[in-house]
Design a protein around this motif. Structure first.
Motif, PDB file in Angstrom:
ATOM      1  N   LEU A   8       0.856  -1.174   0.000  1.00 11.79           N
ATOM      2  CA  LEU A   8       0.000   0.000   0.000  1.00 11.79           C
ATOM      3  C   LEU A   8       0.893   1.225   0.000  1.00 11.79           C
ATOM      4  N   GLY A   9       0.629   2.134  -0.914  1.00 14.56           N
ATOM      5  CA  GLY A   9       1.360   3.392  -0.970  1.00 14.56           C
ATOM      6  C   GLY A   9       0.411   4.543  -0.743  1.00 14.56           C
ATOM      7  N   LEU A  10       0.875   5.555  -0.031  1.00 17.72           N
ATOM      8  CA  LEU A  10       0.073   6.739   0.236  1.00 17.72           C
ATOM      9  C   LEU A  10       0.866   7.972  -0.157  1.00 17.72           C
ATOM     10  N   ILE A  11       0.198   8.873  -0.842  1.00 18.00           N
ATOM     11  CA  ILE A  11       0.786  10.166  -1.174  1.00 18.00           C
ATOM     12  C   ILE A  11      -0.200  11.208  -0.671  1.00 18.00           C
ATOM     13  N   GLU A  12       0.277  12.087   0.195  1.00 18.81           N
ATOM     14  CA  GLU A  12      -0.594  13.107   0.773  1.00 18.81           C
ATOM     15  C   GLU A  12      -0.161  14.480   0.282  1.00 18.81           C
ATOM     16  N   THR A  13      -1.125  15.246  -0.222  1.00 15.26           N
ATOM     17  CA  THR A  13      -0.840  16.565  -0.778  1.00 15.26           C
ATOM     18  C   THR A  13      -1.808  17.586  -0.195  1.00 15.26           C
ATOM     19  N   ILE A  14      -1.511  18.819  -0.472  1.00 14.51           N
ATOM     20  CA  ILE A  14      -2.468  19.885  -0.215  1.00 14.51           C
ATOM     21  C   ILE A  14      -2.927  20.363  -1.580  1.00 14.51           C
ATOM     22  N   ALA A  26       2.490   8.414 -10.589  1.00 15.75           N
ATOM     23  CA  ALA A  26       2.606   7.098  -9.957  1.00 15.75           C
ATOM     24  C   ALA A  26       2.105   6.009 -10.900  1.00 15.75           C
ATOM     25  N   ALA A  27       0.956   6.243 -11.510  1.00 14.63           N
ATOM     26  CA  ALA A  27       0.370   5.241 -12.398  1.00 14.63           C
ATOM     27  C   ALA A  27       1.215   5.005 -13.641  1.00 14.63           C
ATOM     28  N   VAL A  34      -4.124   2.934  -8.868  1.00 15.42           N
ATOM     29  CA  VAL A  34      -4.549   4.050  -8.030  1.00 15.42           C
ATOM     30  C   VAL A  34      -5.970   3.711  -7.609  1.00 15.42           C
ATOM     31  N   MET A  35      -6.172   3.482  -6.304  1.00 14.64           N
ATOM     32  CA  MET A  35      -7.454   2.981  -5.824  1.00 14.64           C
ATOM     33  C   MET A  35      -8.477   4.077  -5.596  1.00 14.64           C
ATOM     34  N   THR A  36      -8.153   5.044  -4.788  1.00 10.69           N
ATOM     35  CA  THR A  36      -9.074   6.124  -4.474  1.00 10.69           C
ATOM     36  C   THR A  36      -8.312   7.235  -3.790  1.00 10.69           C
ATOM     37  N   PHE A  37      -9.013   8.270  -3.431  1.00  7.40           N
ATOM     38  CA  PHE A  37      -8.416   9.346  -2.657  1.00  7.40           C
ATOM     39  C   PHE A  37      -9.358   9.664  -1.516  1.00  7.40           C
ATOM     40  N   ILE A  49      -2.476   3.834  -3.339  1.00  7.00           N
ATOM     41  CA  ILE A  49      -1.926   3.115  -4.489  1.00  7.00           C
ATOM     42  C   ILE A  49      -1.574   1.702  -4.035  1.00  7.00           C
ATOM     43  N   VAL A  50      -1.902   0.697  -4.855  1.00  7.43           N
ATOM     44  CA  VAL A  50      -1.559  -0.679  -4.517  1.00  7.43           C
ATOM     45  C   VAL A  50      -0.840  -1.343  -5.685  1.00  7.43           C
TER      46      VAL A  50
END
Length: 170
Positions: A8-14, A26-27, A34-37, A49-50
């Motif tokens: 599982l990957g996480l990218i956090e933005t503003i 990423a894709a 890319v699963m969801t946000f 992201i998985v």
């Protein structure tokens, strides 16, 4: 996420532009999905992201760099082989946040069903069986007085929709 090599990957933005740029990078970088946000307060958004561990690591790194370039990157994280309880929690989030499937016009599905069955209403099971699950769901949504609500239609199996549509004769 039940496969042992899944990460599982996480990218956090503003902000949305940085998130979209990160997800796109990423894709395009690795074989990931890319699963969801998920949105939080003050413009904070996380994309999930998985994929296999190496692919997710590469995708999250590329996505993080792109988010930093386009906007504000808050952070990134990769969890190799998350515990099954974490996977179950995420599955419920993904189902809740899943983007709606593009809805084709109901008329083509209804017209195709009528054409296949040779009728205007009360389609035959044989004609309905030739339709895709998406077409059957759209037909059910547009059938007045259909027995299932929207949630039930979205989770119903093809056989159940066919059964209910053939019982629903106008």
């Amino acid at each position: 996420m039940t496969q042992p090599s899944t990460a599982l990957g996480l990218i956090e933005t503003i902000g949305v532009p940085a998130l979209i740029a990160a997800a796109d990078a990423a894709a395009k970088t690795a074989d990931v999905r890319v699963m969801t946000f998920e949105k939080a307060d003050a413009g904070l958004i996380t994309v999930y992201i998985v994929g296999d561990v190496a692919s997710v690591r590469a995708a999250v790194e590329a996505g993080g760099e792109e988010a930093r370039r386009v906007g504000k990157l808050v952070g990134t994280h990769v969890i190799p082989r998350p515990d099954l309880s974490v996977s179950a929690m995420l599955e419920s989030i993904w189902r809740k946040n899943a983007p709606a499937e593009p809805k084709p016009s109901a008329e083509p599905a209804a017209a195709e069903a009528a054409e296949l069955s040779g009728t205007e209403g009360g389609e035959s099971a044989e004609a309905l069986a030739k339709l895709s699950l998406q077409q059957l769901r759209e037909l059910a949504r547009t059938t007045p007085g259909f027995l299932l609500n929207a949630s039930g239609i979205n989770t119903a199996a093809k056989a159940e929709l066919i059964r209910l549509l053939t019982e629903k004769k106008d």
